[in-house]
Design an enzyme around this catalytic site. Structure first.
Site, PDB file in Angstrom:
ATOM      1  N   GLY A  72      -8.338  -5.242  -8.709  1.00 54.81           N
ATOM      2  CA  GLY A  72      -7.061  -5.934  -8.853  1.00 54.81           C
ATOM      3  C   GLY A  72      -6.856  -6.563 -10.215  1.00 54.81           C
ATOM      4  O   GLY A  72      -5.738  -6.564 -10.744  1.00 54.81           O
ATOM      5  N   ASN A 152      -3.601 -16.512  -2.779  1.00 53.16           N
ATOM      6  CA  ASN A 152      -4.985 -16.316  -2.364  1.00 53.16           C
ATOM      7  C   ASN A 152      -5.653 -17.583  -1.860  1.00 53.16           C
ATOM      8  O   ASN A 152      -6.640 -17.515  -1.135  1.00 53.16           O
ATOM      9  CB  ASN A 152      -5.809 -15.732  -3.517  1.00 53.16           C
ATOM     10  CG  ASN A 152      -5.701 -16.571  -4.776  1.00 53.16           C
ATOM     11  OD1 ASN A 152      -4.608 -16.792  -5.304  1.00 53.16           O
ATOM     12  ND2 ASN A 152      -6.819 -17.040  -5.291  1.00 53.16           N
ATOM     13  N   GLN A 180      -4.030 -10.017  -2.020  1.00 52.79           N
ATOM     14  CA  GLN A 180      -4.295 -10.662  -0.732  1.00 52.79           C
ATOM     15  C   GLN A 180      -3.413 -10.125   0.390  1.00 52.79           C
ATOM     16  O   GLN A 180      -3.704 -10.349   1.567  1.00 52.79           O
ATOM     17  CB  GLN A 180      -4.100 -12.171  -0.853  1.00 52.79           C
ATOM     18  CG  GLN A 180      -5.131 -12.871  -1.705  1.00 52.79           C
ATOM     19  CD  GLN A 180      -6.529 -12.835  -1.117  1.00 52.79           C
ATOM     20  OE1 GLN A 180      -6.701 -12.760   0.092  1.00 52.79           O
ATOM     21  NE2 GLN A 180      -7.532 -12.883  -1.974  1.00 52.79           N
ATOM     22  N   SER A 200      -6.633  -4.410  -4.296  1.00 49.15           N
ATOM     23  CA  SER A 200      -8.072  -4.275  -4.505  1.00 49.15           C
ATOM     24  C   SER A 200      -8.748  -3.916  -3.186  1.00 49.15           C
ATOM     25  O   SER A 200      -8.491  -4.537  -2.153  1.00 49.15           O
ATOM     26  CB  SER A 200      -8.647  -5.588  -5.045  1.00 49.15           C
ATOM     27  OG  SER A 200     -10.010  -5.451  -5.359  1.00 49.15           O
ATOM     28  N   GLY A 201      -9.651  -2.922  -3.229  1.00 44.42           N
ATOM     29  CA  GLY A 201     -10.239  -2.370  -2.024  1.00 44.42           C
ATOM     30  C   GLY A 201     -11.054  -3.338  -1.199  1.00 44.42           C
ATOM     31  O   GLY A 201     -11.050  -3.271   0.036  1.00 44.42           O
ATOM     32  N   HIS A 202     -11.769  -4.245  -1.839  1.00 41.48           N
ATOM     33  CA  HIS A 202     -12.722  -5.073  -1.091  1.00 41.48           C
ATOM     34  C   HIS A 202     -12.073  -6.214  -0.330  1.00 41.48           C
ATOM     35  O   HIS A 202     -12.744  -6.966   0.371  1.00 41.48           O
ATOM     36  CB  HIS A 202     -13.819  -5.605  -2.021  1.00 41.48           C
ATOM     37  CG  HIS A 202     -13.369  -6.688  -2.954  1.00 41.48           C
ATOM     38  ND1 HIS A 202     -13.724  -8.004  -2.784  1.00 41.48           N
ATOM     39  CD2 HIS A 202     -12.606  -6.649  -4.077  1.00 41.48           C
ATOM     40  CE1 HIS A 202     -13.211  -8.729  -3.763  1.00 41.48           C
ATOM     41  NE2 HIS A 202     -12.526  -7.930  -4.551  1.00 41.48           N
ATOM     42  N   THR A 238     -13.990   8.590 -15.842  1.00 39.24           N
ATOM     43  CA  THR A 238     -14.383   9.414 -14.708  1.00 39.24           C
ATOM     44  C   THR A 238     -14.083   8.682 -13.406  1.00 39.24           C
ATOM     45  O   THR A 238     -14.418   7.515 -13.247  1.00 39.24           O
ATOM     46  CB  THR A 238     -15.884   9.731 -14.783  1.00 39.24           C
ATOM     47  OG1 THR A 238     -16.153  10.419 -16.005  1.00 39.24           O
ATOM     48  CG2 THR A 238     -16.318  10.604 -13.610  1.00 39.24           C
ATOM     49  N   CYS A 326     -16.317 -28.347  -8.282  1.00 42.71           N
ATOM     50  CA  CYS A 326     -17.647 -27.802  -8.533  1.00 42.71           C
ATOM     51  C   CYS A 326     -17.758 -26.313  -8.245  1.00 42.71           C
ATOM     52  O   CYS A 326     -18.608 -25.629  -8.797  1.00 42.71           O
ATOM     53  CB  CYS A 326     -18.682 -28.565  -7.708  1.00 42.71           C
ATOM     54  SG  CYS A 326     -18.761 -30.303  -8.125  1.00 42.71           S
TER      55      CYS A 326
END
Length: 401
Positions: A72, A152, A180, A200-202, A238, A326
């Site tokens: 993404g 997100n 998202q 984005s695939g994940h 590739t 943090c």
């Protein structure tokens, strides 16, 4: 640690078993470079073509309008930088929002250093962009509007259809970061007036390291990565065949399960929200109450630090995330929470829980029960909370937010 409960699905998701099985042959059996001309390469090329079709169908796009990327962030960079280059003669002004992912915000900062003017739209307390303010921000030299489909962090879904319509009425390209949203809520690039879209695939059961940029036919943006003639000479390199195959299969599964999955996640999400708001004092829900991603619940708890809460949850085997300083290594809390008007001291106590269709009510009950103990423990160590309770007992307490 007797539990492992994963509630950070906005960060990444588990690769689905069907996706993994679809990918495996392209690592060792059908391992050809799909750009080669011999017959062995045809297996990889056909698999890529099929994945492109699957990716397109999920958003109502044409197959030839899908370009595979490394994720993404690359897709966001490509959309913004290549548009600025291609439409420089028309102008150098783009519009975005203050709550975008850093893949957009940092790209905008880069472009500003190279002569591009960027207008950052404010959002309301729910994280929504104002269409009136957007229209006021449009100038004759505006070439691109980029607004995320869904946030997100707080899960708010933006009025994408109306934004796209407004952009087209003024002859402006419209890009949306749908990382998202893709595979999680219905998206149609035609009815929603979208010219470019990043995914984005994940984020929806596919592998990491692969994404897409949808580019509507006729949009004249050029290559972002130069080299070979892959991706119809628009994105060199590739092709990651296993990753692309996984992306396509995940898109297919997401389309098939979308309605039932949404209903289950919304039911579990609302149960979580109800328990937290009713049982944990001085807690608030961030983001729009109904126009939000089905699996997203983002809270702030006053008088605590999100980092401490995350560490204690982790010790119980619970994975979640926070807008706390943090977690990002910054001294500031989440830019999204500040943009919706939360003061620093409250924004620091945030917790984002993002579910999957596998999340159970029993898991939610365990997490909420433990969270109540954690927050009580942390507040009992807080001098600010002690002072607040004292003032409250004396009738001198200020408003919560």
């Amino acid at each position: 640690m007797n539990h492992f409960i994963y509630l950070d699905n906005a960060a990444t998701t588990k690769v689905k078993e069907e996706v993994l099985q679809e990918m495996l042959p392209y690592f060792r059996e059908n391992y050809s470079n799909p750009s080669a001309i011999y017959n062995f390469a045809a297996m990889g090329k056909n698999a890529v073509d099929n994945a492109r079709k699957q990716a397109a169908e999920l958003i109502g796009a044409k197959t030839e309008e899908i370009y595979f990327t490394g994720g993404g962030s690359e897709a966001d960079n490509w959309a913004l930088k290549a548009t600025v280059e291609a439409y420089a003669e028309k102008g150098k002004h783009i519009i975005t929002s203050r709550i975008e992912h850093h893949a957009i915000l940092h790209t905008c900062e880069y472009l500003e250093k190279h002569g591009v003017e960027v207008t950052y739209l404010d959002v309301d307390k729910d994280g929504k962009v104002s269409l009136t303010e957007l229209e006021h921000a449009i100038r004759p030299d505006t070439i691109l509007i980029s607004i995320m489909t869904a946030n997100n962090e707080i899960g708010t879904i933006e009025p994408i259809t109306e934004i796209g319509k407004l952009a087209h009425e003024h002859g402006i390209l419209f890009h949306t970061d749908a990382v998202q949203a893709y595979g999680h809520i219905p998206v149609n690039v035609d009815t929603m007036n979208i010219d470019m879209l990043s995914a984005s695939g994940h984020k929806f059961g596919g592998p990491k390291g692969v994404g897409i940029l949808y580019i509507r036919k006729g949009v004249k943006i050029r290559s972002f990565i130069h080299g070979g003639a892959q991706e119809r000479s628009r994105r060199a390199g590739t092709l990651n065949v296993p990753g692309i195959v996984g992306f396509g299969k995940a898109a297919q599964l997401a389309e098939e399960s979308l309605h039932d999955r949404n209903m289950k996640e919304i039911s579990t999400r609302d149960y979580l929200i109800k328990r937290v708001l009713e049982e944990i004092p001085y807690s608030i829900l961030n983001g729009h109450k109904t126009d939000r991603l089905p699996n997203n619940a983002n809270f702030c708890f006053r008088f605590i630090e999100g980092e401490s809460m995350l560490i204690l949850l982790d010790q119980l085997g619970v994975c979640a995330s926070s807008g706390s300083a943090c977690t990002s290594g910054s001294l500031d809390p989440s830019h999204v929470l500040l943009a919706i008007g939360l003061p620093h001291e409250i924004a620091h106590g945030s917790l984002r829980i993002t579910l999957s269709e596998e999340t159970t009510i029993e898991e939610i009950d365990f997490v909420v029960d433990e969270l109540k103990k954690i927050i009580e423990r942390l507040r009992n160590m807080s001098p600010l909370y002690e002072d607040f309770i004292k003032k409250n007992s004396e009738g001198k307490v200020e408003n919560y937010v």
